[in-house]
Design an enzyme around this catalytic site. Structure first.
Site, PDB file in Angstrom:
ATOM      1  N   GLU A 177       0.819  -1.227   0.000  1.00 53.96           N
ATOM      2  CA  GLU A 177       0.000   0.000   0.000  1.00 53.96           C
ATOM      3  C   GLU A 177       0.847   1.268   0.000  1.00 53.96           C
ATOM      4  O   GLU A 177       0.458   2.273   0.580  1.00 53.96           O
ATOM      5  CB  GLU A 177      -0.939   0.027   1.224  1.00 53.96           C
ATOM      6  CG  GLU A 177      -1.988  -1.045   1.214  1.00 53.96           C
ATOM      7  CD  GLU A 177      -3.093  -0.812   2.251  1.00 53.96           C
ATOM      8  OE1 GLU A 177      -2.839  -0.114   3.246  1.00 53.96           O
ATOM      9  OE2 GLU A 177      -4.202  -1.325   2.055  1.00 53.96           O
ATOM     10  N   GLU A 246      -7.023  -6.889  -1.059  1.00 57.45           N
ATOM     11  CA  GLU A 246      -7.607  -6.710   0.269  1.00 57.45           C
ATOM     12  C   GLU A 246      -9.047  -6.271   0.132  1.00 57.45           C
ATOM     13  O   GLU A 246      -9.339  -5.115  -0.131  1.00 57.45           O
ATOM     14  CB  GLU A 246      -6.848  -5.666   1.099  1.00 57.45           C
ATOM     15  CG  GLU A 246      -5.629  -6.208   1.750  1.00 57.45           C
ATOM     16  CD  GLU A 246      -5.063  -5.280   2.811  1.00 57.45           C
ATOM     17  OE1 GLU A 246      -5.815  -4.432   3.340  1.00 57.45           O
ATOM     18  OE2 GLU A 246      -3.885  -5.428   3.115  1.00 57.45           O
TER      19      GLU A 246
HETATM   20  C1  LIG Z   1      -5.709   2.370   2.674  1.00 55.66           C
HETATM   21  C2  LIG Z   1      -6.175   1.648   3.865  1.00 55.66           C
HETATM   22  O1  LIG Z   1      -7.022   2.100   4.605  1.00 55.66           O
HETATM   23  N1  LIG Z   1      -5.628   0.469   4.039  1.00 55.66           N
HETATM   24  C3  LIG Z   1      -5.993  -0.405   5.105  1.00 55.66           C
HETATM   25  C4  LIG Z   1      -6.581  -1.640   4.540  1.00 55.66           C
HETATM   26  O2  LIG Z   1      -6.953  -2.494   5.539  1.00 55.66           O
HETATM   27  C5  LIG Z   1      -5.855  -2.944   6.252  1.00 55.66           C
HETATM   28  C6  LIG Z   1      -6.376  -3.900   7.215  1.00 55.66           C
HETATM   29  O3  LIG Z   1      -7.459  -3.395   7.907  1.00 55.66           O
HETATM   30  C7  LIG Z   1      -5.150  -1.810   6.933  1.00 55.66           C
HETATM   31  O4  LIG Z   1      -3.994  -2.302   7.517  1.00 55.66           O
HETATM   32  C8  LIG Z   1      -4.797  -0.763   5.919  1.00 55.66           C
HETATM   33  O5  LIG Z   1      -4.299   0.342   6.547  1.00 55.66           O
END
Ligand SMILES: CC(=O)N[C@H]1CO[C@H](CO)[C@@H](O)[C@@H]1O
Ligand SMILES: *[C@@H]1O[C@H](CO)[C@@H](O)[C@H](O)[C@H]1NC(C)=O
Ligand SMILES: *[C@@H]1O[C@H](CO)[C@@H](O)[C@H](O)[C@H]1NC(C)=O
Ligand SMILES: *[C@@H]1O[C@H](CO)[C@@H](O)[C@H](O)[C@H]1NC(C)=O
Ligand SMILES: *[C@@H]1O[C@H](CO)[C@@H](O)[C@H](O)[C@H]1NC(C)=O
Ligand SMILES: *[C@@H]1O[C@H](CO)[C@@H](O)[C@H](O)[C@H]1NC(C)=O
Ligand SMILES: *[C@@H]1O[C@H](CO)[C@@H](O)[C@H](O)[C@H]1NC(C)=O
Length: 819
Positions: A177, A246
């Site tokens: 990410e 995700e």
């Molecule tokens: C962009 C964002 O909010 N990412 C989140 C996605 O979900 C995971 C797990 O809950 C988080 O770790 C991330 O920060």
């Protein structure tokens, strides 16, 4: 291009069992075939090795093809170049368990994980290296990142676990990410991501690498989408398939927060829509969330439970109907694998957010009818037939004729979980307690620590995160004739301590923590200093380190100041800034150092006058393991905040005294409309987390077990009890012409509490008869078919239940069975 590269690679690897994983613009290909792949996240340290086979088996039965996990650097390398891969951290054993079950693996090495995990998975010693900046072109960081990533790849290769070696791992991930936070890193961020790609490629794992949320992912990295919905995602290269790494099945919980729920209908809708729009790889985040044991929760303020409202609950039970409804979706999608991955795609827009997508091959066609409208149902006419698609739903027709699945029509049972008292104890809830105080004499009265500095330090710098606890101590002297001696003054601490306990001359003067969502606050209390030497002792406690955001590694923790004492004498105001005073530091607490939580601990405990509401107190009791196999929890109602151990195993931080706010819960949760983390909340006005998971493998089935609690704030242990969690009743509410299966999860159905065929009202647990109802005795029919069995399958038809006239409306069967 890519296929050729991997093909060439395999000509040199002489493993006959090698699986060739590649991709084209449509899908991941395995041995040359495009695949529909359904994957689910299970983080190995959030359960136990004893739980893994069952979790993975249930994942397979739930229709998954793959299990995905992060790798948690700080857990594996707690001290630089000292590694731990034991117990819950046995990554190789976890991957082999996946392999044994015949599933694929997706290995997200990162090594940045986020994941609501302590410090996002980075070791704190890394932060304390000179000149360190995380996640950018910083030599010190890149060297360490490469060292750890290489070591993990080497370990996995050594066990032949990559698909290219005949193993289960079909995809690997580098970074995580980064696209979301890249802006603030400027040009260095871009260079860093290129370096990550090259470094990963050089490791030659023989399977594709992915980079999630990375629109500029350099080729051949596959960029993928994370989010609540990914149907509109377009990869950055025509040769990259549409992948969702995700898909949040629920949401995480914070101390002081409420219980998040994402409805089954909405999760199914988001997945079906993703496949309608050309997606071919989906990963559920989380499929099993599990537990943040020990000090692994991130945040700050992430709870010990990481249930996530996932298809498998924290303890590994099926979360129904989510599990079953998604299983049906997976079965339908798999049945259409060929058309979805090879068919020509055409879409018809009907307006009002209604659309049909047709996947066509020579052999046949498959269709999706989508309705993204939040309010109104859509009637879609297609090839001479008319289909009603409910608001915010997708209908799937594998043959473009017959509806096989609709995301909003749940035909899976709802399971209501209950907690049962521990039958192994003769008189439950009368545990015998012993106790002892935490020894703080050196700190409270002498202010004597391990090191002294004339400066306030960030907690991470001093503790290296070896403990949640750090004492900051100083002394202030008042001369006898000092006008402020003996007068009221106030102590003001500007604090980023997640929790602060303040003591003056051995006396506890107050405690504070940040309000929900904020990370700093000002602690202010009146104090009376004596003439002579006064000791100010501030105990700063971390509750999980930050895990997300640009430069999150430098978010402060602890008492960064300034610290003042102020007082008034008539018109005169004095302000003393203590920030540059001589501060004495001490990491950790004495009771932790002497390991009072260990069963073998020889320390003295007292059974006399066990105190209530006493800060900084250790409690201990013994108990018998609950009989059977149902998951075990300990109810810590009555306690304040602290840490709990069972037979020396740290089951995590507890904080039942943190009550979530009264407002913001939905009495009725509407699945229609985009989900967000504030939607469909429950548990308002209740302890954030009252029950804590005690994995069966932590318990002795025979003989005594020990529970030790360290209570910081003051609490009452007399209410503590061990319980088991299991299905209490199961419900269904389905339309005619469906088959419903009721199952008590290996327990017998003992009675039918409610049954009505017609237009019953209400929800599981509170069903009521409607205005029309079959005159057949529905309860008797179901009693005959289900009671005394572990499961029963019921054909909901008028032949069986009669044909009440519900003024033309479709008839439904509502049933509640007791397990
Ligand atoms: C962009 C964002 O909010 N990412 C989140 C996605 O979900 C995971 C797990 O809950 C988080 O770790 C991330 O920060
Ligand atoms: C990691 O660094 C250590 C030296 O600190 C070195 O001995 C080791 O070989 C390195 N490991 C890898 C995989 O590069
Ligand atoms: C799919 O599209 C291609 C290219 O337009 C065409 O040649 C082929 O016949 C189509 N296949 C089907 C089953 O419609
Ligand atoms: C000092 O503090 C005490 C307790 O907070 C309070 O009752 C008293 O009025 C204060 N005295 C002055 C002079 O402010
Ligand atoms: C507390 O510290 C923060 C920065 O650390 C600062 O922004 C804030 O103004 C300070 N507040 C007070 C009351 O000193
Ligand atoms: C503990 O403190 C709370 C709040 O101050 C109080 O309501 C409760 O009665 C106390 N319990 C015991 C057992 O002293
Ligand atoms: C239920 O009612 C239908 C029609 O009224 C009847 O044919 C059927 O035998 C009944 N079934 C039972 C089990 O009583």
């Amino acid at each position: 291009m890519v296929s050729l590269r991997f093909l060439l690679c395999f000509l040199f690897v002489s493993n006959v069992y090698a699986t060739i994983v590649s991709h084209d613009g449509r899908a991941i290909t395995i041995d040359g075939h495009r695949r529909v792949l359904l994957s689910g996240s299970i983080h190995y340290p959030r359960s136990t090795p004893e739980m893994w086979p069952d979790l993975i088996k249930k994942s397979k039965e739930g229709g998954l093809d793959a299990i995905e996990t992060y790798v948690f650097w700080n857990a594996h390398e707690p001290t630089r170049r000292q590694y731990d891969f034991s117990g819950k951290l046995d990554l190789i054993r976890f991957l082999k368990t996946i392999q044994d079950e015949g599933l694929y693996g997706v290995l997200r090495i990162g090594p940045y994980a986020c994941a609501e995990w302590n410090y996002g998975g980075f070791p704190v010693w890394l932060h304390n290296m000179p000149g360190m900046v995380f996640r950018t072109t910083n030599k010190a960081f890149m060297d360490e990142m490469q060292n750890f990533t290489t070591m993990i790849v080497d370990m996995v290769k050594k066990e032949n676990l990559f698909a290219s070696q005949g193993g289960p791992i079909i995809l690997a991930q580098i970074e995580n990410e980064y696209g979301n936070v890249m802006g603030p890193y400027g040009e260095s961020g871009k260079a860093y991501i290129k370096w990550c790609a090259n470094m990963a490629q050089s490791l030659d794992v023989g399977v594709p690498w992915i980079m999630c949320q990375q629109n500029d992912a350099p080729q051949p990295m596959l960029n993928t989408c994370n989010g609540f919905y990914c149907d509109n995602f377009v990869p950055n290269n025509p040769n990259t398939p549409k992948m969702w790494t995700e898909n949040w099945t629920g949401w995480f919980k914070q101390w002081g927060g409420k219980n998040p729920h994402r409805t089954t209908e909405d999760v199914a809708f988001s997945v079906a829509r993703f496949f309608q729009r050309g997606g071919t790889f989906n990963n559920y985040y989380m499929y099993h969330g599990g537990t943040n044991f020990d000090r692994t929760a991130g945040g700050p303020y992430i709870t010990t439970s990481y249930d996530y409202d996932a298809p498998l609950d924290e303890y590994g039970n099926l979360n129904q109907p989510k599990y079953g409804h998604l299983k049906q979706l997976h079965d339908v999608l798999h049945s259409m694998e060929r058309t979805l991955t090879y068919g020509n795609i055409s879409t018809i827009e009907f307006g009002n957010s209604a659309s049909a997508t047709i996947y066509k091959t020579e052999e046949g066609s498959s269709c999706f009818f989508g309705n993204g409208n939040e309010k109104s149902d859509a009637t879609i006419s297609f090839q001479g037939e008319s289909y009603v698609v409910p608001a915010w739903s997708v209908t799937i027709l594998p043959d473009c004729k017959n509806e096989a699945y609709n995301t909003a029509k749940i035909t899976t049972q709802t399971s209501m979980m209950v907690k049962k008292p521990n039958e192994a104890e003769d008189t439950p809830s009368t545990l015998k307690w012993s106790w002892r105080p935490e020894n703080m004499d050196n700190f409270l009265l002498k202010g004597k620590g391990e090191s002294t500095q004339t400066q306030l330090f960030d907690q991470k710098v001093v503790t290296n995160d070896q403990s949640d606890y750090l004492w900051y101590m100083t002394t202030v002297k008042f001369k006898k004739r000092d006008p402020f001696s003996g007068k009221n003054m106030s102590l003001r601490v500007n604090s980023t301590a997640h929790v602060l306990h303040a003591f003056v001359n051995g006396k506890h003067i107050g405690s504070q923590h940040a309000e929900n969502g904020k990370f700093n606050y000002v602690f202010e209390k009146d104090v009376k200093f004596k003439s002579g030497r006064n000791v100010i002792a501030l105990l700063s406690i971390t509750v999980g380190l930050a895990n997300y955001g640009a430069f999150f590694e430098s978010k402060p923790a602890g008492i960064t100041g300034p610290i003042f004492i102020t007082g008034r004498n008539g018109d005169e105001t004095i302000v003393k800034d203590l920030s540059a005073h001589k501060w004495s530091y001490k990491t950790g607490l004495i009771g932790f150092e002497s390991q009072l939580f260990r069963t073998e601990s020889m320390s003295k405990w007292s059974v006399e006058s066990v105190p209530f509401n006493r800060t900084m107190t250790w409690y201990k009791t013994t108990f018998k393991s609950p009989l059977g196999n149902d998951p075990v929890v300990v109810d810590l109602m009555g306690l304040g905040k602290g840490t709990a151990w069972v037979n020396g195993n740290n089951i995590g931080r507890y904080w039942p005294a943190f009550i979530s706010s009264e407002n913001g819960c939905d009495a009725k949760c509407n699945y229609r409309g985009a989900y967000h983390a504030e939607k469909c909340l429950t548990n308002c006005g209740e302890p954030t987390q009252r029950w804590y998971h005690v994995p069966r493998s932590f318990l002795n089935a025979e003989g005594d077990n020990t529970l030790v609690l360290f209570e910081e704030m003051g609490g009452n242990p007399s209410l503590v009890s061990f319980q088991t969690t299991r299905v209490g009743s199961v419900c269904a509410n389905v339309y005619e012409k469906n088959i419903i299966e009721l199952s008590c999860d290996r327990k017998q159905i003992s009675a039918i509490k409610f049954a009505s065929f017609g237009n019953p009202d209400g929800d599981c647990g509170s069903f009521v008869k409607g205005t029309c109802e079959s005159s057949n005795n529905t309860v008797d029919i179901l009693t005959q078919e289900c009671v005394g069995k572990e499961k029963c399958s019921i054909d909901v038809s008028k032949e069986k239940f009669g044909a009440p006239d519900c003024s033309g409306a479709a008839r439904r069967l509502a049933v509640e069975a007791i397990c």
